[in-house]
Scaffold this active site. Structure first.
Site, PDB file in Angstrom:
ATOM      1  N   SER A 235       4.968   2.561   8.012  1.00 43.90           N
ATOM      2  CA  SER A 235       4.235   1.130   7.429  1.00 43.90           C
ATOM      3  C   SER A 235       5.517   0.941   6.521  1.00 43.90           C
ATOM      4  O   SER A 235       6.779   1.763   5.302  1.00 43.90           O
ATOM      5  CB  SER A 235       3.027   1.537   6.644  1.00 43.90           C
ATOM      6  OG  SER A 235       2.056   1.173   7.361  1.00 43.90           O
TER       7      SER A 235
ATOM      8  N   HIS B  51       1.017  -1.166  -0.186  1.00 41.70           N
ATOM      9  CA  HIS B  51       0.234  -0.282  -0.054  1.00 41.70           C
ATOM     10  C   HIS B  51       0.444   1.027  -0.021  1.00 41.70           C
ATOM     11  O   HIS B  51       0.472   2.323   0.037  1.00 41.70           O
ATOM     12  CB  HIS B  51      -1.075  -0.089   1.276  1.00 41.70           C
ATOM     13  CG  HIS B  51       0.111   0.526   2.486  1.00 41.70           C
ATOM     14  ND1 HIS B  51      -0.458  -0.505   2.924  1.00 41.70           N
ATOM     15  CD2 HIS B  51      -0.055   1.484   3.339  1.00 41.70           C
ATOM     16  CE1 HIS B  51       0.452  -0.418   4.409  1.00 41.70           C
ATOM     17  NE2 HIS B  51       0.704   1.353   4.360  1.00 41.70           N
TER      18      HIS B  51
ATOM     19  N   ASP C  75       0.081  -7.360   1.555  1.00 46.47           N
ATOM     20  CA  ASP C  75       0.830  -6.092   2.037  1.00 46.47           C
ATOM     21  C   ASP C  75       2.571  -5.974   1.591  1.00 46.47           C
ATOM     22  O   ASP C  75       2.490  -5.739   2.764  1.00 46.47           O
ATOM     23  CB  ASP C  75       0.460  -5.567   3.182  1.00 46.47           C
ATOM     24  CG  ASP C  75       0.163  -3.941   2.791  1.00 46.47           C
ATOM     25  OD1 ASP C  75       0.876  -3.469   1.684  1.00 46.47           O
ATOM     26  OD2 ASP C  75       0.119  -3.049   4.119  1.00 46.47           O
TER      27      ASP C  75
END
Length: 440
Positions: A287, A174, A204
């Site tokens: 992230s 993402h 992911d």
């Protein structure tokens, strides 16, 4: 209380017993001499009478004199022996009154130490050592566009981890999804243009490549041996605060977590399975960063945080590194990931325990999924609606999430063994997994 004799007391006791034996022996000896004397006198008297050499009155007088003389000698020797024995006993203090020494009273004191309950703390020096090594391998990832002059204009980003000397960097799907221009910035300010090798939505995981050599890759750990409570250090670039990464610490809070991320309305919604949960703070921008164990080894790629209406709940999640590496390997070799597909619509199955409790006990096959007049994987192997999946490759499967987590580790074409329960009969099915359809 047991009476204990000193060395002198034991010696005196032994001497006393010895002398007493001697004394009694003397008494017996005197008694024997006395008897023998009487016997000799009687024999002598009878012999003298029969010989009749003298008058009877002379013999009686002679007997009396001899008797008195013998008795006197015996008595004198007995008395002398007794005096010697008694003197010997007196010399060694046998007749002294033994002093009884009473032991000093012993006082037993019970001491109770009150212990302060101290919560275990993480040694900060350990985290310092981890941070010194790992921060050199954690990079800031920026995504953006090029303006008319060819200058890079960032509009988002996250973090990444160097996993090879030749410039492979792992991040989240993402973070780089739908981006064409990506830049990687190291802690010392070096910036590199980056190529997107590929990314996978279901896990992911994303993979980048920069043109650099002799980099310092992070040490790789083993996420399959983690335990709840293990030290977890998160390193990333939250809120794009600068080139230097941010270090936070916590523990592994849970394993094999499921989390819905993205937005269904925007078409980015997906459910992640098998995640590592941690209380190490992970915020926006972190992230794609690293989750590290106490040995400074990479155990996960941080991917998301859980929030509520009141804000962050202190729950961070990471993709296990073992799964992430297998995805990266597919992206390098194939440019995509061929996810496995079982071909069922399943639900959680429960059983009732002896005490009446409901317990997880497998996956109930509601229906077989597949195109018209065709079936996938397990359906072709002979499974039927109503069957209950109990084991995968010999390992017990209790939940639907557990089954999906195992399938995420597999690829299309892999062989698999599944044990099902049908009408109280266990059946083993061996077959190859199919490719997951793109519309599922």
């Amino acid at each position: 209380q047991e009476k204990k004799f000193s060395t002198n007391t034991k010696l005196n006791k032994k001497l006393y017993e010895t002398c007493l034996k001697i004394f009694l022996t003397n008494i017996g000896y005197i008694y024997c001499l006395f008897i023998m004397e009487l016997m000799d006198e009687d024999n002598y008297s009878q012999q003298e009478l029969f010989e009749q050499e003298k008058y009877i009155s002379d013999l009686i007088e002679k007997k009396t004199v001899k008797k008195k003389s013998s008795i006197n000698v015996v008595m004198a020797s007995g008395i002398l022996s007794s005096i010697l024995v008694l003197s010997f006993l007196y010399l060694f203090g046998i007749f002294d009154e033994e002093e009884i020494v009473l032991p000093d009273p012993v006082t037993i004191t019970e001491t109770i130490t009150e212990k302060e309950v101290v919560m275990p703390r993480v040694d900060s020096t350990e985290i310092v050592s981890i941070a010194e090594l790992a921060t050199k391998t954690i990079v800031q990832v920026q995504v953006g566009i090029l303006n008319e002059d060819g200058d890079f204009l960032p509009n988002g980003g996250g973090s990444g981890v160097v996993i090879s000397k030749d410039g492979l960097i792992m991040t989240n799907h993402h973070v780089i999804d739908e981006s064409n221009e990506v830049r990687v910035i190291f802690e010392d300010g070096r910036m590199y243009e980056s190529q997107i090798i590929g990314s996978d939505k279901l896990t992911d995981v994303g993979l980048l490549k920069i043109n650099a050599a002799n980099l310092f890759p992070i040490s790789i750990g083993n996420s399959d041996i983690l335990s709840v409570g293990d030290l977890a250090v998160a390193i990333g670039h939250p809120l794009t605060l600068g080139a230097a990464p941010t270090v936070t610490s916590g523990v592994v809070s849970a394993l094999a977590r499921r989390l819905d991320v993205g937005s269904e309305t925007m078409g980015s919604g997906v459910t992640l399975f098998g995640l590592i949960q941690t209380d190490a703070p992970i915020t926006r921008g972190s992230s794609g960063g690293a989750l590290i164990n106490n040995n400074g080894e990479l155990i996960g790629i941080t991917t998301a945080i859980a929030t509520a209406d009141v804000g962050a709940e202190g729950l961070g999640f990471a993709v296990p590194i073992n799964l992430a590496l297998s995805i990266a390997d597919d992206l390098i070799k194939e440019g995509q990931v061929f996810h496995a597909f079982l071909g069922i619509l399943g639900t959680q199955h429960f059983e009732t325990a002896a005490d009446g409790a409901r317990v997880f006990s497998g996956v109930y096959i509601q229906e077989l999924y597949g195109p018209t007049n065709d079936m996938f994987a397990i359906g072709k192997a002979g499974a039927l609606p109503g069957d209950i999946i109990k084991k995968v490759n010999g390992e017990t499967v209790k939940t639907l999430d557990g089954l999906i987590t195992e399938l995420r580790k597999k690829r299309a074409g892999d062989s698999i063994e599944i044990e099902i329960l049908r009408n109280e009969q266990y059946i083993i099915l061996d077959f190859e997994l199919d490719l997951r359809p793109s519309d599922v």
